[in-house]
Design an enzyme around this catalytic site. Structure first.
Site, short mmCIF file in Angstrom:
data_model
loop_
_atom_site.label_atom_id
_atom_site.label_comp_id
_atom_site.label_asym_id
_atom_site.label_seq_id
_atom_site.Cartn_x
_atom_site.Cartn_y
_atom_site.Cartn_z
N GLY A 36 0.83 -1.21 0.14
CA GLY A 36 -0.01 -0.04 -0.06
C GLY A 36 0.67 1.37 0.02
N GLU A 90 4.18 3.88 6.11
CA GLU A 90 2.97 3.21 6.02
C GLU A 90 1.83 3.89 5.06
OE1 GLU A 90 1.73 0.18 6.89
OE2 GLU A 90 2.63 -0.51 8.90
N ASP A 91 1.19 3.09 4.45
CA ASP A 91 -0.13 3.83 3.77
C ASP A 91 -1.19 4.30 4.73
OD1 ASP A 91 -0.57 1.17 4.44
OD2 ASP A 91 -1.70 0.85 2.64
N ASP A 94 -4.24 1.53 11.05
CA ASP A 94 -5.81 1.26 11.46
C ASP A 94 -5.64 0.85 13.04
OD1 ASP A 94 -8.31 0.28 11.65
OD2 ASP A 94 -8.32 -0.85 10.02
N LYS A 123 -6.54 5.96 11.45
CA LYS A 123 -7.70 6.06 11.94
C LYS A 123 -7.52 5.67 13.53
CE LYS A 123 -9.17 3.00 8.19
NZ LYS A 123 -9.70 1.54 7.97
N PHE A 144 -13.40 2.13 5.62
CA PHE A 144 -12.62 1.41 4.82
C PHE A 144 -12.45 2.19 3.53
CE2 PHE A 144 -10.56 -1.46 2.15
CZ PHE A 144 -9.50 -2.24 2.89
N VAL A 145 -10.86 2.68 3.16
CA VAL A 145 -10.75 3.77 2.03
C VAL A 145 -9.83 2.88 0.88
CG1 VAL A 145 -11.08 5.81 3.44
CG2 VAL A 145 -8.98 4.71 3.36
N ASP A 151 -6.04 -0.46 -1.15
CA ASP A 151 -6.71 -1.20 -2.10
C ASP A 151 -7.80 -1.86 -1.40
OD1 ASP A 151 -5.14 -3.01 -0.62
OD2 ASP A 151 -5.91 -4.49 -1.87
N ARG A 157 -5.94 0.70 -6.08
CA ARG A 157 -4.74 1.58 -5.80
C ARG A 157 -4.21 2.77 -6.71
NH1 ARG A 157 -2.18 -1.68 -2.25
NH2 ARG A 157 -2.38 -4.15 -2.34
P1 IMP Z 1 -3.57 -2.57 11.10
O1 IMP Z 1 -2.56 -3.62 11.40
O2 IMP Z 1 -4.83 -2.80 11.43
O3 IMP Z 1 -2.94 -1.11 11.56
O4 IMP Z 1 -3.72 -2.34 9.43
C1 IMP Z 1 -2.69 -2.14 8.70
C2 IMP Z 1 -3.14 -2.43 7.39
O5 IMP Z 1 -4.33 -2.97 6.96
C3 IMP Z 1 -2.71 -1.47 6.27
O6 IMP Z 1 -1.56 -1.37 6.19
C4 IMP Z 1 -3.40 -1.66 4.98
O7 IMP Z 1 -2.78 -2.66 4.35
C5 IMP Z 1 -4.82 -2.41 5.78
N1 IMP Z 1 -5.86 -1.39 5.84
C6 IMP Z 1 -6.32 -0.95 7.05
N2 IMP Z 1 -7.50 -0.20 6.90
C7 IMP Z 1 -7.50 -0.17 5.48
C8 IMP Z 1 -8.60 0.73 4.68
O8 IMP Z 1 -9.21 1.58 5.17
N3 IMP Z 1 -8.10 0.41 3.22
C9 IMP Z 1 -7.25 -0.15 2.74
N4 IMP Z 1 -6.34 -0.82 3.59
C10 IMP Z 1 -6.46 -0.52 4.84
#
Ligand code: IMP
Length: 168
Positions: A36, A90-91, A94, A123, A144-145, A151, A157
């Site tokens: 991402g 990081e993209d 979450d 987030k 979710f974006v 993606d 993407r």
């Molecule tokens: P985390 O471990 O919950 O912080 O999630 C991190 C990963 O989940 C990110 O690097 C993304 O690949 C994916 N992700 C979380 N939220 C989104 C979203 O809203 N859109 C797309 N990918 C997401």
């Protein structure tokens, strides 16, 4: 909700300005987390003034029996991070579980001179960790974006703006 391309660009420029002033006279090693972050990383590093290099890593996720449910393994890291000023790119952050695992693995293997985190999106309502996200582009609600590298099942993407995936 839609985050326009001009909003995204402005926020990336703000992050770059802050990094440029925080790291003046230092060499930076960007560690971009694929897939991402590829677009954000490309936009960000082009605005960076101090000497820098960029390397890419992936996080392989599979079902485990940890309390968090999923084991996340950092793969593809060939650089020696000892003594380096590392910025994780990081993209989106979450829950922060992915970031937590990356941090744990990096810190258990290396002794970087410093380690910071830059994320295009964040987030805060979902965030479950206490690791500081040093450079945040845009804080968003818990939706979710897609777009700008992010993606949904591999799609979206390429979108130049960021969109919320509609819920059915
Ligand atoms: P985390 O471990 O919950 O912080 O999630 C991190 C990963 O989940 C990110 O690097 C993304 O690949 C994916 N992700 C979380 N939220 C989104 C979203 O809203 N859109 C797309 N990918 C997401």
């Amino acid at each position: 909700m839609c985050i326009s391309r001009s909003q995204v660009r402005t926020n990336i420029e703000h992050i770059a300005d802050r990094i440029n002033s925080d790291y003046e006279g230092k060499e930076i090693l960007f560690l971009a987390v694929l897939n991402g972050s590829f677009m954000f990383a490309a936009d960000l590093v082009r605005k960076i003034k101090p000497l820098c290099r960029i390397t890419f890593v992936k996080v392989a996720s599979y079902q485990g029996d940890t309390s968090e449910g999923i084991i996340r393994e950092l793969i593809g890291l060939k650089e020696d991070l000892n003594g380096k000023h590392v910025i994780l790119v990081e993209d989106i952050v979450d829950t922060g579980f992915t970031l937590g695992h990356i941090m744990k693995q990096v810190k258990s293997t290396y002794k970087p001179a410093s380690i910071a985190v830059a994320s295009l999106l964040f987030k805060p309502q979902s965030y479950r960790k206490s690791i500081a996200i040093d450079y945040v582009g845009i804080e968003i609600p818990n939706n979710f974006v897609v777009g700008w590298g992010l993606d949904y099942n591999g799609y979206g993407r390429n979108f130049e703006d960021i969109y919320v995936v509609a819920e059915e």
